[in-house]
Design an enzyme around this catalytic site. Structure first.
Site, PDB file in Angstrom:
ATOM      1  N   GLY A  14       0.842  -0.990  -0.015  1.00  9.46           N
ATOM      2  CA  GLY A  14       0.066  -0.104   0.123  1.00  9.46           C
ATOM      3  C   GLY A  14       1.032   1.277  -0.050  1.00  9.46           C
ATOM      4  NE  ARG A  75      -1.875  -5.110  -1.738  1.00  6.06           N
ATOM      5  CZ  ARG A  75      -1.470  -4.632  -0.748  1.00  6.06           C
ATOM      6  NH1 ARG A  75      -0.403  -5.015  -0.528  1.00  6.06           N
ATOM      7  NH2 ARG A  75      -1.799  -3.466   0.055  1.00  6.06           N
ATOM      8  CG  ASP A 106       4.465  -7.749   8.260  1.00  2.00           C
ATOM      9  OD1 ASP A 106       5.124  -7.807   9.226  1.00  2.00           O
ATOM     10  OD2 ASP A 106       3.946  -8.790   7.723  1.00  2.00           O
ATOM     11  N   GLY A 107       4.476  -7.156   4.567  1.00  3.02           N
ATOM     12  CA  GLY A 107       4.455  -7.925   3.406  1.00  3.02           C
ATOM     13  C   GLY A 107       5.513  -7.566   2.572  1.00  3.02           C
ATOM     14  CB  SER A 108       7.152  -4.576   1.418  1.00  5.58           C
ATOM     15  OG  SER A 108       5.748  -4.062   0.757  1.00  5.58           O
ATOM     16  CB  THR A 129       2.831   0.851   6.547  1.00  4.32           C
ATOM     17  OG1 THR A 129       1.395   0.397   6.809  1.00  4.32           O
ATOM     18  CG2 THR A 129       3.723   0.366   7.637  1.00  4.32           C
ATOM     19  CB  ILE A 130      -1.047   4.733   6.713  1.00  4.43           C
ATOM     20  CG1 ILE A 130      -2.297   3.761   6.203  1.00  4.43           C
ATOM     21  CG2 ILE A 130      -0.675   5.645   5.332  1.00  4.43           C
ATOM     22  CD1 ILE A 130      -3.797   4.298   5.834  1.00  4.43           C
ATOM     23  CG  ASP A 131      -2.267  -0.241   8.611  1.00  2.25           C
ATOM     24  OD1 ASP A 131      -3.120   0.722   8.549  1.00  2.25           O
ATOM     25  OD2 ASP A 131      -2.290  -1.149   8.064  1.00  2.25           O
ATOM     26  CG  ASP A 133       1.253  -2.743  10.636  1.00  5.53           C
ATOM     27  OD1 ASP A 133       2.160  -2.213   9.812  1.00  5.53           O
ATOM     28  OD2 ASP A 133       0.410  -3.514  10.193  1.00  5.53           O
ATOM     29  NE  ARG A 175      -5.196  -7.193   6.675  1.00  2.93           N
ATOM     30  CZ  ARG A 175      -4.449  -6.860   5.520  1.00  2.93           C
ATOM     31  NH1 ARG A 175      -4.780  -6.223   4.540  1.00  2.93           N
ATOM     32  NH2 ARG A 175      -2.916  -6.915   5.442  1.00  2.93           N
ATOM     33  CE  LYS A 215     -19.424   8.467  30.428  1.00  6.16           C
ATOM     34  NZ  LYS A 215     -19.052   7.724  29.362  1.00  6.16           N
ATOM     35  CE  LYS A 217     -17.905  13.633  25.421  1.00  2.70           C
ATOM     36  NZ  LYS A 217     -16.713  13.123  24.706  1.00  2.70           N
TER      37      LYS A 217
END
Length: 326
Positions: A14, A75, A106-108, A129-131, A133, A175, A215, A217
């Protein structure tokens, strides 16, 4: 190890804002040190298809502010086969490439590790990666920009949520990791974040409702990671409809808007530092490591450690969110 004379760069998986800044940094750092640079289009797929172009410093002019990746990304199922990797290696060798810099998630990096082991290729990974992770680095390229995009979008949604006194489930990417949902929720003053890291421990939706989430709000916003583990925003909305029909629920899925846009200064600086560090690593005869940052210092993390270990959520942030949402 034989002296490295030519470096190939590719982006894989991604896209993430800041990848172009990393490409720029790798290219110019390599050229400064007397190395040739080859840009590989469309990731591992392009390496197999021999989409390899010589890069000069002008190839990366005026790209630091651009989102996406000028090298494109794709991919590749073929790269997961021995035959595909053999073709990739043959093309790389024919182009005179001695080492690779792989920018991705991670996959890369998993693909990079296998390739490096099979063909003894020096590879340096840059976490893009924007995640956020990847284990071994405090931040990944693209995460800060995505977080700011989420914040801007949710600020706008809050205006209509307040006007109609509704419960909004806003789905963000992540994800397998809840970093965007959790930190995004804190940044926008959301009621809660429903993340995969907690999904196996508690029924987060039931806990939210039973704690009297409304509450004082007049509107409520909950950020939800897109994970199958959480059920996603649509799955949670369906549950509310069936189990808690007294609530008026709306769903917004931010989707790929989170991957776009001009990178923030934080992502541009991070990408520039890591791109420079990748070339320094190769010059120091390091191989098969990911460059990252810990406590604002550049670190080198073996692929095996970066890929195999799960990056933990800071549990203290859950308390911050819950206390500040009263």
């Amino acid at each position: 190890m034989a002296a490295i004379k030519s470096v190939g760069i590719l982006t894989s998986g991604g896209d993430a804002p800041g990848m172009n800044a990393a490409i720029r940094a790798v290219t110019r750092s390599a050229i400064f040190n007397g190395l040739k640079v080859k840009g590989i289009y469309r990731g591992y797929k392009g390496l197999i298809a021999n989409e390899i172009v010589t890069f000069k410093t002008q190839n990366v002019s005026n790209i630091i502010q651009q989102g996406g990746t000028i090298l494109k990304t794709a991919r590749s199922m073929e790269f997961k086969t021995k035959e595909g990797r053999k073709t990739a290696y043959d093309n790389m060798s024919a182009a005179g490439i001695d080492a690779l810099v792989v920018i991705g998630g991670d996959g890369s990096l998993t693909g990079a590790r296998i390739f490096a082991e099979e063909y003894n290729v020096p590879i340096i990974g840059i976490p893009g990666t924007i995640d956020n992770d990847l284990y071994g680095t405090d931040r990944t390229i693209g995460y800060d920009t995505a977080l700011n995009t989420i914040m801007d979008a949710v600020d706008k949604i809050r205006d209509t949520a307040t006007s109609h006194e509704r419960l909004f489930f806003i789905e963000v990417m992540g994800r397998d990791a809840g970093f965007l949902a959790l930190n995004g929720a804190i940044a926008v003053g959301a009621e809660d974040a429903i993340i995969p890291e907690m999904a196996t421990e508690v029924d987060q939706l039931a806990e939210l409702i039973e704690n009297g989430f409304r509450k004082s709000k007049n509107s409520s916003i909950v950020l939800v990671a897109e994970s199958e583990t959480t059920g996603g925003a649509m799955g949670l909305a369906e549950r509310v409809k069936n189990e808690y029909p007294q609530y008026d629920v709306r769903v917004t899925i931010l989707g790929h808007i989170q991957r776009g846009g001009s990178p923030t200064s934080t992502d541009r600086i991070l990408a520039s530092r890591l791109g420079y560090a990748a070339i320094e690593a190769l010059l120091e005869d390091q191989r098969n490591v990911m460059v990252g940052v810990e406590n604002d210092k550049v670190v080198y993390v073996p692929f095996a450690r970066a890929i195999k270990n799960e990056k933990p959520i800071d549990r203290d942030l859950l308390n911050v969110l819950r206390i500040l949402s009263i």
